[in-house]
Scaffold this motif. Structure first.
Motif, short mmCIF file in Angstrom:
data_model
loop_
_atom_site.label_atom_id
_atom_site.label_comp_id
_atom_site.label_asym_id
_atom_site.label_seq_id
_atom_site.Cartn_x
_atom_site.Cartn_y
_atom_site.Cartn_z
N GLU A 228 42.01 33.45 50.16
CA GLU A 228 40.58 33.27 50.36
C GLU A 228 39.92 34.57 50.80
N GLY A 229 38.87 34.97 50.08
CA GLY A 229 38.10 36.16 50.45
C GLY A 229 38.74 37.48 50.08
N VAL A 230 39.86 37.44 49.35
CA VAL A 230 40.55 38.67 48.93
C VAL A 230 40.42 38.81 47.42
N PHE A 231 40.05 40.00 46.97
CA PHE A 231 39.79 40.24 45.55
C PHE A 231 40.61 41.43 45.05
N SER A 232 41.23 41.24 43.90
CA SER A 232 41.81 42.37 43.19
C SER A 232 40.65 43.18 42.62
N THR A 233 40.69 44.50 42.82
CA THR A 233 39.50 45.32 42.57
C THR A 233 39.82 46.54 41.71
N LYS A 234 39.00 46.75 40.71
CA LYS A 234 39.00 48.03 39.97
C LYS A 234 37.75 48.79 40.42
N TRP A 235 37.95 49.93 41.06
CA TRP A 235 36.84 50.74 41.59
C TRP A 235 36.77 52.04 40.79
N TYR A 236 35.61 52.35 40.28
CA TYR A 236 35.42 53.59 39.53
C TYR A 236 34.96 54.68 40.49
N LEU A 237 35.70 55.77 40.52
CA LEU A 237 35.39 56.90 41.39
C LEU A 237 34.17 57.65 40.87
N SER A 238 33.74 58.66 41.62
CA SER A 238 32.53 59.38 41.24
C SER A 238 32.68 60.06 39.87
N ASN A 239 33.92 60.41 39.48
CA ASN A 239 34.13 61.04 38.17
C ASN A 239 34.38 60.04 37.06
N LYS A 240 34.19 58.74 37.38
CA LYS A 240 34.31 57.64 36.42
C LYS A 240 35.74 57.33 35.98
N THR A 241 36.72 57.85 36.70
CA THR A 241 38.08 57.35 36.55
C THR A 241 38.23 56.18 37.51
N SER A 242 39.17 55.28 37.24
CA SER A 242 39.28 54.06 38.04
C SER A 242 40.59 54.02 38.81
N ILE A 243 40.56 53.29 39.92
CA ILE A 243 41.77 53.00 40.67
C ILE A 243 41.86 51.49 40.88
N GLU A 244 43.07 50.99 41.05
CA GLU A 244 43.28 49.58 41.33
C GLU A 244 43.55 49.42 42.82
N THR A 245 42.84 48.51 43.46
CA THR A 245 42.99 48.30 44.88
C THR A 245 42.63 46.85 45.22
N PHE A 246 42.38 46.56 46.49
CA PHE A 246 41.99 45.22 46.91
C PHE A 246 40.78 45.31 47.82
N ALA A 247 40.02 44.23 47.88
CA ALA A 247 38.83 44.17 48.72
C ALA A 247 38.82 42.86 49.48
N ASN A 248 38.23 42.89 50.67
CA ASN A 248 38.08 41.69 51.50
C ASN A 248 36.60 41.42 51.73
N LEU A 249 36.21 40.18 51.61
CA LEU A 249 34.85 39.76 51.91
C LEU A 249 34.85 39.00 53.23
N GLU A 250 34.09 39.53 54.19
CA GLU A 250 33.94 38.87 55.49
C GLU A 250 32.46 38.82 55.81
N GLY A 251 31.90 37.61 55.76
CA GLY A 251 30.46 37.50 55.98
C GLY A 251 29.71 38.26 54.91
N GLY A 252 28.87 39.18 55.32
CA GLY A 252 28.11 39.98 54.37
C GLY A 252 28.66 41.37 54.18
N LEU A 253 29.96 41.57 54.44
CA LEU A 253 30.56 42.90 54.34
C LEU A 253 31.78 42.85 53.43
N ILE A 254 31.78 43.74 52.43
CA ILE A 254 32.95 43.92 51.56
C ILE A 254 33.67 45.17 52.03
N ASN A 255 34.95 45.05 52.30
CA ASN A 255 35.78 46.19 52.69
C ASN A 255 36.76 46.48 51.56
N ILE A 256 36.64 47.67 50.95
CA ILE A 256 37.49 48.05 49.82
C ILE A 256 38.54 49.03 50.32
#
Length: 277
Positions: A228-256
């Motif tokens: 619950e509240g945990v997401f598999s995440t693809k995040w694109y860096l500033s140079n538009k390459t991507s990394i695979e990581t995880f994110a947590n949603l707690e209230g109105g805050l996403i922590n990547i």
């Protein structure tokens, strides 16, 4: 959090004939001084890094360290900076060693712009001094025409502006993660609209400090997990390459979950702005 030079991993560079044409540095305004490499081992040698910084400043290029707050023009265009890495190694024949200092200048594309390499019979400090003496030249003048350019990869674009997103949020039964977010306590500034597309959640650019990111570009993709509240995440860096990581949603805050170049936790936070739950 800097995604500008932290992505570059400097491997041992085979000796190639680039010469010592200092005009190759005229496209750069900033020199980002990297850790010193002693025969393959990195070291945060402050004495030697300071010597390099002084030489760059006298040459005409503004020195910076990786953990410095970068100037706005460098944030906008990372190609204004060149990574300056010094490698020390021993060589020579017989019982008399030679101490080599190789100064590598690596541009925003990961390409070597210039190598200066000299040796000293006594020690590494002497080798570095001889190498840096080559920078004491009046040949430098900044020429933006010589600044390298990055060709960024294409990312998906969802053509929705902030008003259209708010209409969607106001008229749709939303999942908790959907909404408008802004980067929180971060050196990078992003305003994102996060919407559900099929089984995924896509964060699209509303505002960004980086010119390569256009409105509607997909900056991140979140996918539900069994937790619950945990997401598999693809995040694109500033140079538009991507990394695979995880994110947590707690209230109105996403922590990547992110890491810096030293492997230490350097998480990215997104604070929800709209709608209020």
């Amino acid at each position: 959090m800097k995604h500008i030079y932290l992505l570059f991993i400097l491997f041992f560079v085979t000796q190639i004939s680039l010469g010592q044409d200092l005009t190759k540095l005229n496209g750069f305004k900033y020199g980002i001084v990297d850790d010193i490499i002693y025969e393959g081992t990195r070291s945060n040698d402050l004495e030697f890094k300071e010597k390099i910084s002084v030489a760059l400043r006298e040459f005409g290029i503004t020195p910076l360290y990786q953990n410095d707050i970068f100037p706005d023009d460098l944030k906008q265009n990372p190609c204004l900076g060149v990574l300056v890495a010094n490698m020390f190694f021993r060589g020579g024949n017989g019982s008399v060693p030679a101490y080599f200092s190789k100064l590598n200048f690596v541009d925003c594309r990961g390409r070597i712009a210039l190598i200066i390499e000299l040796r000293h019979q006594g020690n590494y400090k002497g080798a570095l001094s001889k190498t840096l003496s080559k920078l004491k030249s009046k040949e430098y003048f900044f020429s933006p025409q010589l600044t390298p350019k990055i060709e960024f990869a294409e990312v998906e674009n969802i053509n929705k502006n902030e008003n259209e997103l708010k209409i969607y949020f106001d008229s749709t039964k939303l999942d908790p993660i959907e909404g408008i977010y802004k980067s929180y306590k971060s050196e990078t500034n992003y305003k994102l609209g996060l919407i559900k597309v099929g089984d995924l959640y896509k964060a699209i650019i509303i505002e960004s400090d980086y010119p390569q990111w256009k409105k509607g570009d997909v900056k991140a993709i979140f996918e539900n997990t069994a937790a619950e509240g945990v997401f598999s995440t693809k995040w694109y860096l500033s140079n538009k390459t991507s990394i695979e990581t995880f994110a947590n949603l707690e209230g109105g805050l996403i922590n990547i979950e992110m890491k810096n170049s030293n492997g230490e936790s350097d998480d990215l936070k997104l604070l929800k702005l709209y709608p209020k739950n």
